[in-house]
Structures are given as C-alpha cells and as structure tokens.
Scaffold this motif. Structure first.
Motif, mmCIF file in Angstrom:
data_model
loop_
_atom_site.group_PDB
_atom_site.id
_atom_site.type_symbol
_atom_site.label_atom_id
_atom_site.label_comp_id
_atom_site.label_asym_id
_atom_site.label_seq_id
_atom_site.Cartn_x
_atom_site.Cartn_y
_atom_site.Cartn_z
ATOM 1 N N VAL A 63 -32.890 22.664 -20.193
ATOM 2 C CA VAL A 63 -32.975 23.399 -18.930
ATOM 3 C C VAL A 63 -33.558 24.802 -19.103
ATOM 4 N N ILE A 64 -33.862 25.200 -20.334
ATOM 5 C CA ILE A 64 -34.510 26.497 -20.533
ATOM 6 C C ILE A 64 -35.876 26.433 -19.858
ATOM 7 N N GLY A 65 -36.155 27.429 -19.053
ATOM 8 C CA GLY A 65 -37.394 27.455 -18.286
ATOM 9 C C GLY A 65 -37.223 26.973 -16.855
ATOM 10 N N TYR A 66 -36.080 26.367 -16.536
ATOM 11 C CA TYR A 66 -35.826 25.927 -15.159
ATOM 12 C C TYR A 66 -35.655 27.165 -14.263
ATOM 13 N N GLU A 67 -36.105 27.039 -13.037
ATOM 14 C CA GLU A 67 -35.866 28.070 -12.033
ATOM 15 C C GLU A 67 -34.419 27.947 -11.541
ATOM 16 N N VAL A 68 -33.820 29.069 -11.184
ATOM 17 C CA VAL A 68 -32.459 29.075 -10.656
ATOM 18 C C VAL A 68 -32.527 29.557 -9.217
ATOM 19 N N GLU A 69 -31.930 28.770 -8.325
ATOM 20 C CA GLU A 69 -31.940 29.109 -6.906
ATOM 21 C C GLU A 69 -30.528 29.238 -6.377
ATOM 22 N N ALA A 70 -30.291 30.323 -5.653
ATOM 23 C CA ALA A 70 -29.056 30.522 -4.907
ATOM 24 C C ALA A 70 -29.311 30.006 -3.496
ATOM 25 N N PRO A 71 -28.265 29.854 -2.677
ATOM 26 C CA PRO A 71 -28.496 29.391 -1.307
ATOM 27 C C PRO A 71 -29.449 30.295 -0.514
ATOM 28 N N ASP A 72 -29.551 31.572 -0.921
ATOM 29 C CA ASP A 72 -30.391 32.507 -0.186
ATOM 30 C C ASP A 72 -31.679 32.888 -0.918
ATOM 31 N N SER A 132 -34.483 32.556 -4.654
ATOM 32 C CA SER A 132 -34.666 32.460 -6.102
ATOM 33 C C SER A 132 -33.926 33.576 -6.835
ATOM 34 N N VAL A 133 -33.308 33.204 -7.963
ATOM 35 C CA VAL A 133 -32.602 34.166 -8.815
ATOM 36 C C VAL A 133 -33.462 34.514 -10.020
ATOM 37 N N GLY A 134 -34.135 33.536 -10.596
ATOM 38 C CA GLY A 134 -34.944 33.773 -11.779
ATOM 39 C C GLY A 134 -35.088 32.505 -12.596
ATOM 40 N N THR A 135 -35.301 32.674 -13.903
ATOM 41 C CA THR A 135 -35.561 31.565 -14.810
ATOM 42 C C THR A 135 -34.553 31.567 -15.953
ATOM 43 N N VAL A 136 -34.060 30.386 -16.326
ATOM 44 C CA VAL A 136 -33.120 30.265 -17.449
ATOM 45 C C VAL A 136 -33.858 30.605 -18.741
ATOM 46 N N VAL A 137 -33.312 31.570 -19.492
ATOM 47 C CA VAL A 137 -33.923 31.952 -20.764
ATOM 48 C C VAL A 137 -33.032 31.634 -21.963
ATOM 49 N N ARG A 138 -31.731 31.497 -21.730
ATOM 50 C CA ARG A 138 -30.788 31.178 -22.807
ATOM 51 C C ARG A 138 -29.597 30.451 -22.221
ATOM 52 N N LEU A 139 -28.902 29.735 -23.093
ATOM 53 C CA LEU A 139 -27.648 29.085 -22.730
ATOM 54 C C LEU A 139 -26.555 29.635 -23.627
ATOM 55 N N SER A 140 -25.325 29.442 -23.215
ATOM 56 C CA SER A 140 -24.184 29.893 -24.001
ATOM 57 C C SER A 140 -24.127 29.213 -25.356
ATOM 58 N N SER A 141 -23.736 29.990 -26.346
ATOM 59 C CA SER A 141 -23.462 29.406 -27.658
ATOM 60 C C SER A 141 -21.999 29.611 -28.016
ATOM 61 N N VAL A 142 -21.198 30.030 -27.030
ATOM 62 C CA VAL A 142 -19.785 30.316 -27.243
ATOM 63 C C VAL A 142 -18.950 29.143 -26.735
ATOM 64 N N PRO A 143 -18.250 28.445 -27.620
ATOM 65 C CA PRO A 143 -17.427 27.314 -27.181
ATOM 66 C C PRO A 143 -16.430 27.732 -26.087
ATOM 67 N N GLY A 144 -16.377 26.927 -25.025
ATOM 68 C CA GLY A 144 -15.446 27.195 -23.925
ATOM 69 C C GLY A 144 -15.947 28.183 -22.895
ATOM 70 N N PHE A 145 -17.127 28.746 -23.094
ATOM 71 C CA PHE A 145 -17.682 29.729 -22.161
ATOM 72 C C PHE A 145 -19.119 29.351 -21.793
ATOM 73 N N GLY A 146 -19.296 28.171 -21.177
ATOM 74 C CA GLY A 146 -20.636 27.713 -20.810
ATOM 75 C C GLY A 146 -21.254 28.601 -19.748
ATOM 76 N N ALA A 184 -36.592 16.767 -11.890
ATOM 77 C CA ALA A 184 -37.975 16.522 -11.477
ATOM 78 C C ALA A 184 -38.657 17.831 -11.060
ATOM 79 N N GLU A 185 -37.935 18.677 -10.363
ATOM 80 C CA GLU A 185 -38.491 19.955 -9.890
ATOM 81 C C GLU A 185 -38.227 21.099 -10.867
ATOM 82 N N ARG A 186 -37.405 20.842 -11.913
ATOM 83 C CA ARG A 186 -37.017 21.855 -12.896
ATOM 84 C C ARG A 186 -36.330 23.050 -12.223
ATOM 85 N N VAL A 187 -35.317 22.712 -11.398
ATOM 86 C CA VAL A 187 -34.576 23.713 -10.637
ATOM 87 C C VAL A 187 -33.076 23.493 -10.816
ATOM 88 N N ILE A 188 -32.353 24.585 -11.015
ATOM 89 C CA ILE A 188 -30.889 24.573 -11.022
ATOM 90 C C ILE A 188 -30.443 25.345 -9.790
#
Length: 117
Positions: free
Chosen positions: A19-28, A30-44, A72-76
């Motif tokens: 999902v790195i590179g996916y666009e992130v959309e709020a109900p109102d 665009s927020v931005g693009t995913v650049v990293r994910l959590s690497s901390v267990p229990g804190f996704g 398909a659209e690469r959107v979260i």
C-alpha cells in the motif's frame, strides 16, 4: 472497532508494503500519499506525506481508522476528516515512529474520535 491500532476485521486484509504509494482520502478530500507503515508491533499505522496540505508535513493515521482499501484505484479511505487529522498530535517528518510516548498520545486522540457520544 477492536482497537485504534488494528485494521478493522471487516476489511479482511492486512496493510503491507503493497500500500506504499496509495493515496489516502478522508470523507472531505485527499490527505496525501502513504510513505511508510508501522514497524512497531501492536501499533499499526500509516505515515502519510500530506504535501502542501499540511505545509510539507507528514501525518500519522492509526490502522484502525482505515474504512476501505481500493486496490484497483490504489486508494485508502479513512473514517476521519482532514480537520481531525490536522488536530492530531503533531508528527515530525524525521521522527521515529517507534516513539511510544507519541504513539500513546496519538492513540488516545484517535480513540476519542471513535468513542460513543
């Protein structure tokens, strides 16, 4: 929602590096693009490059706020508004996402958004 840090079970998927590179959309909008994910267990969580929307800042959104993933659209899609994300505890672009003090404060904030009125 089981926890603010876990991807909701109804999505029936995990959030991996795919999902790195996916666009992130709020109900109102665009927020931005995913650049990293959590690497901390229990804190996704997602680290999102918010670009000019947040003055070149990155923002962090816990995995539990994910409402839908469209591969398909690469959107979260997230279940909180842009203003709610702006009001979250500030994340510095070079900050370690393993900072437990920061993550606890962030979790408390997002849990307050999901609490019943």
């Amino acid at each position: 929602m089981d926890t603010v840090w876990a991807v909701p079970a109804r999505l029936d998927r995990s959030l991996g590096d795919d999902v790195i590179g996916y666009e992130v959309e709020a109900p109102d909008g665009s927020v931005g693009t995913v650049v990293r994910l959590s690497s901390v267990p229990g804190f996704g969580h997602l680290v999102i490059d918010a670009g000019t929307w947040k003055f070149g800042r990155s923002v962090v959104v816990p995995a539990g706020m994910v409402a839908a993933v469209d591969d398909a659209e690469r959107v979260i899609k997230v279940g909180c508004t842009k203003d709610q994300i702006k009001e979250a505890p500030r994340f510095e672009r070079d900050q370690d996402t393993g900072d437990l003090f920061y993550l606890r404060n962030l979790g408390t904030y997002y849990e307050s958004l999901t609490a019943a009125p």
